[in-house]
Design a protein around this motif. Structure first.
Motif, PDB file in Angstrom:
ATOM      1  N   GLU A  30      54.131 -18.548 -19.009  1.00 48.05           N
ATOM      2  CA  GLU A  30      53.211 -19.686 -19.069  1.00 48.05           C
ATOM      3  C   GLU A  30      53.986 -21.000 -19.105  1.00 48.05           C
ATOM      4  OE1 GLU A  30      49.605 -21.671 -19.164  1.00 48.05           O
ATOM      5  OE2 GLU A  30      50.003 -19.559 -18.795  1.00 48.05           O
ATOM      6  N   LYS A  31      55.062 -21.035 -19.891  1.00 53.99           N
ATOM      7  CA  LYS A  31      55.883 -22.235 -19.982  1.00 53.99           C
ATOM      8  C   LYS A  31      56.545 -22.525 -18.636  1.00 53.99           C
ATOM      9  CE  LYS A  31      59.666 -24.165 -22.685  1.00 53.99           C
ATOM     10  NZ  LYS A  31      60.637 -23.894 -23.741  1.00 53.99           N
ATOM     11  N   ASN A  32      57.069 -21.491 -17.973  1.00 54.33           N
ATOM     12  CA  ASN A  32      57.714 -21.674 -16.665  1.00 54.33           C
ATOM     13  C   ASN A  32      56.718 -22.158 -15.617  1.00 54.33           C
ATOM     14  OD1 ASN A  32      60.147 -20.882 -17.671  1.00 54.33           O
ATOM     15  ND2 ASN A  32      59.988 -18.770 -16.966  1.00 54.33           N
ATOM     16  N   LYS A  41      54.074 -24.051 -16.154  1.00 55.80           N
ATOM     17  CA  LYS A  41      53.806 -25.471 -16.401  1.00 55.80           C
ATOM     18  C   LYS A  41      54.961 -26.338 -15.906  1.00 55.80           C
ATOM     19  CE  LYS A  41      50.742 -24.897 -20.337  1.00 55.80           C
ATOM     20  NZ  LYS A  41      50.580 -25.125 -21.790  1.00 55.80           N
ATOM     21  N   VAL A  42      56.196 -25.897 -16.125  1.00 53.91           N
ATOM     22  CA  VAL A  42      57.367 -26.659 -15.685  1.00 53.91           C
ATOM     23  C   VAL A  42      57.411 -26.716 -14.165  1.00 53.91           C
ATOM     24  CG1 VAL A  42      59.894 -26.613 -15.591  1.00 53.91           C
ATOM     25  CG2 VAL A  42      58.727 -26.244 -17.758  1.00 53.91           C
ATOM     26  N   SER A  43      57.107 -25.612 -13.489  1.00 52.89           N
ATOM     27  CA  SER A  43      57.152 -25.609 -12.032  1.00 52.89           C
ATOM     28  C   SER A  43      56.059 -26.499 -11.448  1.00 52.89           C
ATOM     29  CB  SER A  43      57.026 -24.185 -11.495  1.00 52.89           C
ATOM     30  OG  SER A  43      55.744 -23.657 -11.771  1.00 52.89           O
ATOM     31  N   GLU A  44      54.886 -26.559 -12.087  1.00 48.84           N
ATOM     32  CA  GLU A  44      53.832 -27.463 -11.614  1.00 48.84           C
ATOM     33  C   GLU A  44      54.273 -28.914 -11.745  1.00 48.84           C
ATOM     34  OE1 GLU A  44      50.356 -26.608 -13.866  1.00 48.84           O
ATOM     35  OE2 GLU A  44      49.892 -24.781 -12.726  1.00 48.84           O
ATOM     36  N   LYS A  45      54.952 -29.234 -12.836  1.00 53.11           N
ATOM     37  CA  LYS A  45      55.433 -30.587 -13.053  1.00 53.11           C
ATOM     38  C   LYS A  45      56.488 -30.943 -12.004  1.00 53.11           C
ATOM     39  CE  LYS A  45      55.607 -32.214 -17.362  1.00 53.11           C
ATOM     40  NZ  LYS A  45      56.119 -32.420 -18.734  1.00 53.11           N
ATOM     41  N   ARG A  46      57.378 -29.991 -11.699  1.00 58.49           N
ATOM     42  CA  ARG A  46      58.425 -30.238 -10.703  1.00 58.49           C
ATOM     43  C   ARG A  46      57.828 -30.470  -9.318  1.00 58.49           C
ATOM     44  NH1 ARG A  46      62.828 -25.654 -12.319  1.00 58.49           N
ATOM     45  NH2 ARG A  46      63.704 -26.766 -14.097  1.00 58.49           N
ATOM     46  N   THR A  47      56.850 -29.664  -8.948  1.00 56.65           N
ATOM     47  CA  THR A  47      56.255 -29.835  -7.614  1.00 56.65           C
ATOM     48  C   THR A  47      55.547 -31.169  -7.510  1.00 56.65           C
ATOM     49  OG1 THR A  47      54.275 -28.633  -8.319  1.00 56.65           O
ATOM     50  CG2 THR A  47      55.969 -27.380  -7.159  1.00 56.65           C
ATOM     51  N   SER A  48      54.928 -31.624  -8.600  1.00 56.87           N
ATOM     52  CA  SER A  48      54.258 -32.927  -8.536  1.00 56.87           C
ATOM     53  C   SER A  48      55.289 -34.054  -8.402  1.00 56.87           C
ATOM     54  CB  SER A  48      53.378 -33.144  -9.767  1.00 56.87           C
ATOM     55  OG  SER A  48      54.173 -33.248 -10.926  1.00 56.87           O
ATOM     56  N   ILE A  49      56.452 -33.892  -9.034  1.00 55.63           N
ATOM     57  CA  ILE A  49      57.500 -34.909  -8.931  1.00 55.63           C
ATOM     58  C   ILE A  49      58.104 -34.904  -7.532  1.00 55.63           C
ATOM     59  CG2 ILE A  49      59.834 -35.519  -9.721  1.00 55.63           C
ATOM     60  CD1 ILE A  49      58.955 -34.591 -12.523  1.00 55.63           C
ATOM     61  N   PHE A  50      58.368 -33.744  -6.969  1.00 62.32           N
ATOM     62  CA  PHE A  50      59.016 -33.657  -5.663  1.00 62.32           C
ATOM     63  C   PHE A  50      58.086 -34.016  -4.509  1.00 62.32           C
ATOM     64  CE2 PHE A  50      61.928 -30.523  -7.880  1.00 62.32           C
ATOM     65  CZ  PHE A  50      62.970 -31.432  -7.991  1.00 62.32           C
ATOM     66  N   ASN A  51      56.791 -33.997  -4.717  1.00 61.38           N
ATOM     67  CA  ASN A  51      55.851 -34.364  -3.663  1.00 61.38           C
ATOM     68  C   ASN A  51      55.661 -35.879  -3.535  1.00 61.38           C
ATOM     69  OD1 ASN A  51      55.435 -31.741  -2.955  1.00 61.38           O
ATOM     70  ND2 ASN A  51      53.617 -31.481  -4.227  1.00 61.38           N
ATOM     71  N   ARG A  52      56.206 -36.653  -4.453  1.00 59.20           N
ATOM     72  CA  ARG A  52      56.085 -38.100  -4.387  1.00 59.20           C
ATOM     73  C   ARG A  52      57.015 -38.662  -3.309  1.00 59.20           C
ATOM     74  NH1 ARG A  52      56.529 -39.642 -10.731  1.00 59.20           N
ATOM     75  NH2 ARG A  52      54.691 -38.497 -11.412  1.00 59.20           N
ATOM     76  N   LYS A  53      56.615 -39.778  -2.768  1.00 59.36           N
ATOM     77  CA  LYS A  53      57.456 -40.472  -1.793  1.00 59.36           C
ATOM     78  C   LYS A  53      58.034 -41.713  -2.448  1.00 59.36           C
ATOM     79  CE  LYS A  53      54.778 -38.928   2.117  1.00 59.36           C
ATOM     80  NZ  LYS A  53      53.873 -39.309   3.176  1.00 59.36           N
ATOM     81  N   TYR A  54      59.168 -42.145  -1.952  1.00 60.05           N
ATOM     82  CA  TYR A  54      59.848 -43.304  -2.511  1.00 60.05           C
ATOM     83  C   TYR A  54      58.987 -44.541  -2.323  1.00 60.05           C
ATOM     84  CZ  TYR A  54      63.293 -46.907  -3.311  1.00 60.05           C
ATOM     85  OH  TYR A  54      63.964 -48.009  -3.787  1.00 60.05           O
ATOM     86  N   GLY A  55      58.783 -45.310  -3.393  1.00 59.59           N
ATOM     87  CA  GLY A  55      58.032 -46.554  -3.324  1.00 59.59           C
ATOM     88  C   GLY A  55      56.530 -46.354  -3.428  1.00 59.59           C
ATOM     89  N   GLN A  56      56.073 -45.144  -3.620  1.00 58.05           N
ATOM     90  CA  GLN A  56      54.639 -44.895  -3.691  1.00 58.05           C
ATOM     91  C   GLN A  56      54.171 -45.104  -5.133  1.00 58.05           C
ATOM     92  OE1 GLN A  56      53.554 -40.917  -2.745  1.00 58.05           O
ATOM     93  NE2 GLN A  56      51.380 -41.346  -2.639  1.00 58.05           N
TER      94      GLN A  56
END
Length: 109
Positions: free
Chosen positions: A80-82, A84-99
């Motif tokens: 469960e902890k892993n 949640k961490v993977s969901e957080k990582r995917t949300s961070i990596f899906n961002r674009k620079y300057g958005q």
């Protein structure tokens, strides 16, 4: 691990013993072993003999079951902890620079 454990069988004639007497003998048999976990079975076989079967819980099997339940609980918590961490990582990596975060509101300057 399939352990039978220890077992004691008592045989009673159905013509001489009643059900109430057998229940009293079950209680007495349990009192003989106060520190053990005991399961009792009472049944009548095909020849008219009551069989009182006393099964002792195997201590090793009991402890191994507790350890396995504890291990499964830890694994569930870690997964469960892993997740949640993977969901957080995917949300961070899906961002674009300057958005910037989209608020959905229009405010004049």
């Amino acid at each position: 691990m399939n352990h039978e454990g220890k077992c004691i069988e008592y045989y009673f004639d159905s013509k001489t013993f009643t059900k109430d007497q057998l229940i009293k003998s079950i209680e007495e048999a349990k009192l003989e072993f106060p520190n053990k976990k005991v399961e009792t079975d009472l049944f009548l076989n095909q020849w008219g003999v009551y069989i009182l079967k006393i099964n002792f819980k195997d201590k090793i099997e009991y402890i191994s079951n507790l350890k396995e339940k504890r291990k499964n609980r830890k694994v569930l918590l870690l997964t469960e902890k892993n997740r949640k961490v993977s969901e957080k990582r995917t949300s961070i990596f899906n961002r674009k620079y300057g958005q910037y975060k989209k608020t959905g509101e229009y405010r004049p300057i």
